[in-house]
Design a protein around this motif. Structure first.
Motif, short mmCIF file in Angstrom:
data_model
loop_
_atom_site.label_atom_id
_atom_site.label_comp_id
_atom_site.label_asym_id
_atom_site.label_seq_id
_atom_site.Cartn_x
_atom_site.Cartn_y
_atom_site.Cartn_z
N THR A 339 129.95 15.45 -15.86
CA THR A 339 131.36 15.10 -15.55
C THR A 339 131.70 15.18 -14.07
O THR A 339 132.83 14.91 -13.69
CB THR A 339 132.31 16.04 -16.32
N LYS A 341 132.40 14.51 -10.24
CA LYS A 341 132.86 13.35 -9.49
C LYS A 341 132.52 13.44 -8.01
O LYS A 341 132.66 12.46 -7.27
CB LYS A 341 134.39 13.20 -9.64
N SER A 342 132.12 14.64 -7.57
CA SER A 342 131.78 14.83 -6.16
C SER A 342 130.72 15.91 -6.06
O SER A 342 130.70 16.85 -6.86
CB SER A 342 133.03 15.25 -5.37
N GLN A 487 125.94 6.35 -9.17
CA GLN A 487 126.69 6.89 -10.31
C GLN A 487 128.17 7.02 -10.00
O GLN A 487 128.94 7.57 -10.80
CB GLN A 487 126.13 8.27 -10.68
N ILE A 489 129.50 8.83 -7.58
CA ILE A 489 129.80 10.21 -7.22
C ILE A 489 129.90 10.33 -5.70
O ILE A 489 129.01 9.90 -4.97
CB ILE A 489 128.71 11.16 -7.76
N HIS A 490 131.00 10.92 -5.23
CA HIS A 490 131.23 11.12 -3.80
C HIS A 490 130.30 12.21 -3.28
O HIS A 490 130.05 13.21 -3.96
CB HIS A 490 132.69 11.52 -3.57
N GLN A 531 137.97 19.37 -5.09
CA GLN A 531 138.39 19.39 -6.50
C GLN A 531 139.74 18.71 -6.67
O GLN A 531 139.96 17.99 -7.65
CB GLN A 531 138.44 20.83 -7.01
N PHE A 534 138.96 14.79 -6.03
CA PHE A 534 138.04 14.02 -6.88
C PHE A 534 137.95 14.50 -8.32
O PHE A 534 137.63 13.72 -9.21
CB PHE A 534 136.63 14.05 -6.25
N GLY A 535 138.18 15.79 -8.58
CA GLY A 535 137.98 16.33 -9.93
C GLY A 535 136.87 17.36 -9.92
O GLY A 535 136.80 18.20 -9.02
N ASN A 536 135.97 17.31 -10.91
CA ASN A 536 134.88 18.29 -10.99
C ASN A 536 133.91 18.13 -9.82
O ASN A 536 133.46 17.01 -9.53
CB ASN A 536 134.12 18.13 -12.31
#
Length: 648
Positions: A339, A341-342, A487, A489-490, A531, A534-536
């Motif tokens: 999950t 994102k970064s 994917q 992802i940052h 966080q 970007f999130g998780n």
């Protein structure tokens, strides 16, 4: 960690209780013997006169013997869990027990016995299947060294228990020995199989001053070593701690299923009597048929396949990664990796090799009436007397043709200074030199923009050359960054170095964002910002200063060659400092997510299909049992596919 004490299976493991208590849930040989005894009795009864008293007695005997542990767990665990939690906490086995007894009450002795026998057989198969997924990790325990050859004060050697060793003790290690604990080689030379630590199959050459690790296997050489760590603090001991945590920490999906199971079973137990009561009214069934359909409903609605959806798959994923030198402290961390994102990376030692290397050099040898090789011979002779990382980088790069014997002084404000054939030679930082021509200046400016560290080489105070160095990127960093970008992802590099140095490395590996001049205490704040944006977020690091950020991140990943504190606080460890293992772990996590959802959807579809067919009168207990337990095993074996390596 004793596998006989933590025996789990799909329909009961989700409650997570220890089966080593007074009710005898240690599933050793006895339940298996009873199962096969009951199964043999069932076969005998099957060929007797149908409906005879002897046949009925044998069917009941088969049910009780084969289902001994099923019935026991169904009744006793429900009672004990309910007392402990002070509310009704039923388990899946109570459903199977009630269905079997219900079938017996209405005279369907054969179906009742068949239900318990197939359920118990599936139960043992599930235990075996889950055991396979744990075996790779649990086998590490067998590699834990127990004895060491201690060199005593008088020079004699005594075999002692590893637990008795103290820091500073000296040990003898013979060819083929298992190294007892972590330490440093004092004398001797050998090659060591370190696969138990880093998953690398090729033995490592070791000599005086090199570090060795407990549990690894010595090759053909012999050596003496000094103990540097207490047995509980060795790298292998920390791996075992990770193993213990990984077997007890399930994924969030598994945990949710655990919490839902008692409620689900309670609802089924409420719905079944209602279903039986309204059967004659809605479907014109007889009371006997309505009761029979109620028993089939009990079997069909049992969530065994759902309970098995996540646990075997998660353990298989952890096992797959453990074989490749990636250790997760729990299934929840592996599940959550899908999950992210970064990803934030520490620079030094994570994205880079952690030590400087010479990248460029430029000499104006002709101006000083020297050859380039003479310059190199002088530099090598001077740097051999120094003791700092830059000297090591220079000596790794340059090889002298002539060995010069020089007297070298390390003067404050001047760097290294020596005399050779009447001339003074000097190596130092650019700011200490005043006579610098335009060509040297141009190269210095270019290398500085690239984030490189430059030292000058001068003859009689005139700069005649320069050497540029930097901590070069890890050879796998660019590949991993490209994968993460693919994917969506940052990627961020966090470094305490100057922004210019960080940007130079970032450009080489294609990273999205570089944050330079970061103080150790500010790394965690950067993770919180990521966080929010970007999130998780996952964080990869190896140093003490990375520990707060590793804790703050949703997934903290420590490099295995890093500090103990980083490994302690992280959620996962890359044992070989191989960044490609991180992208591999992400692939496994995504597979895990797909498999778990496949299992959940499939198991719920089977439950709905069986209940529907039962209401329509198209199914009996035998078909229900086979379909129900078959779906459970399919879910288990689908999860075990995660033992198969992903494409790297």
């Amino acid at each position: 960690m004793d596998t006989t004490k933590a025996h789990e299976h799909s329909c009961s493991s989700t409650k997570g209780h220890n089966h080593d208590h007074e009710t005898g849930h240690n599933h050793g040989k006895s339940p298996v013997i009873l199962f096969f005894t009951g199964f043999a009795i069932f076969i005998v009864a099957f060929f007797l006169n149908e409906g005879s008293l002897l046949q009925d007695i044998l069917f009941i005997s088969a049910m009780l013997l084969s289902g001994y542990h099923i019935i026991l767990e169904g009744i006793v665990d429900t009672i004990s869990e309910s007392k402990e939690q002070r509310k009704f906490v039923p388990n899946v086995h109570i459903l199977m027990t009630l269905a079997a007894f219900g079938a017996t009450i209405i005279g369907n002795y054969e179906e009742g016995a068949l239900l318990i026998i197939i359920f118990a057989a599936a139960h043992f198969l599930e235990e075996y299947a889950e055991g396979r997924s744990k075996r790779e990790i649990t086998n590490l325990l067998k590699m834990n060294p127990t004895e060491a050859r201690l060199i005593q004060a008088d020079g004699s050697v005594k075999t002692v228990n590893v637990a008795a060793l103290k820091i500073g003790d000296k040990l003898q290690v013979l060819n083929g020995d298992q190294i007892a604990t972590d330490g440093i080689i004092l004398s001797g030379r050998t090659s060591i199989d370190e696969s138990s630590i880093n998953g690398e199959s090729i033995p490592r050459e070791k000599t005086v001053g090199d570090e060795v690790f407990g549990s690894t296997i010595n090759g053909t050489g012999t050596f003496t070593m000094e103990v540097t760590k207490d047995s509980k603090d060795t790298v292998f001991a920390k791996i075992l701690q990770l193993v213990d945590q990984s077997q007890s920490n399930l994924s969030k999906t598994a945990t949710k299923i655990q919490k839902l199971e008692p409620y689900y079973v309670t609802i089924v137990l409420i719905v079944v009597p209602i279903f039986i009561a309204i059967g004659p009214v809605l479907f014109n069934w007889s009371w006997n048929e309505s009761f029979y359909r109620g028993m089939v409903f009990l079997i069909s609605a049992s969530p065994c396949a759902l309970a098995a959806s996540a646990v075997p798959a998660t353990l298989s994923g952890i096992s797959n990664l453990a074989k490749r030198g990636v250790l997760f402290k729990g299934g929840s961390y592996l599940a959550n990796l899908a999950t992210i994102k970064s990803v934030a990376f520490d620079k030094t030692g994570t994205l880079t090799k952690g030590k400087p290397s010479v990248t460029d050099f430029y000499f104006l040898a002709d101006r000083a009436q020297l050859t380039e090789q003479t310059c190199i011979d002088l530099i090598v002779a001077m740097e051999k007397t120094a003791n700092h990382p830059l000297a090591n980088a220079i000596l790794d790069k340059f090889k002298a043709d002539r060995v010069l014997s020089l007297t070298v002084e390390n003067e404050i404000g001047k760097g290294l200074v020596t005399k050779y054939q009447g001339d003074t030679y000097q190596i130092g930082k650019p700011e200490i030199f005043s006579l610098v021509n335009t060509q040297i200046n141009a190269h210095n400016e270019q290398y500085a923009k690239e984030g490189k560290t430059v030292v000058y080489f001068a003859k009689n105070n005139e700069v005649i050359g320069l050497i540029a160095m930097m901590d070069v990127p890890n050879e796998n960093a660019k590949t991993v960054i490209q994968y993460l970008k693919s994917q969506g992802i940052h990627t961020t590099m966090i470094t305490g170095d100057a922004e210019l140095t960080g940007q130079a490395v970032g450009r080489q590996i294609g990273i999205d964002e570089v944050v330079g001049n970061v103080l150790p205490e500010n790394k965690a704040a950067i993770i919180k910002d990521q966080q929010a944006r970007f999130g998780n977020v996952a964080m990869l690091g190896d140093g003490v200063n990375d520990a707060p950020a590793l804790v703050t991140a949703d997934i903290g990943v420590a490099m295995g060659d890093g500090t103990d504190i980083a490994i302690d606080v992280a959620d996962a460890v890359l044992m070989q400092n191989d960044l490609t293992k991180f992208s591999y772990a992400h692939k496994v996590s995504k597979r895990l997510d797909r498999v778990v959802w496949q299992n959940i959807i499939f198991s719920m579809f089977i439950v709905v299909a069986l209940i529907t067919l039962n209401i329509l009168g198209k199914m009996d207990i035998t078909i229900g049992v086979i379909a129900h337990e078959g779906s459970t095993l399919l879910v288990i074996f689908n999860g075990l596919r995660l033992l198969i390596p992903s494409k790297e």
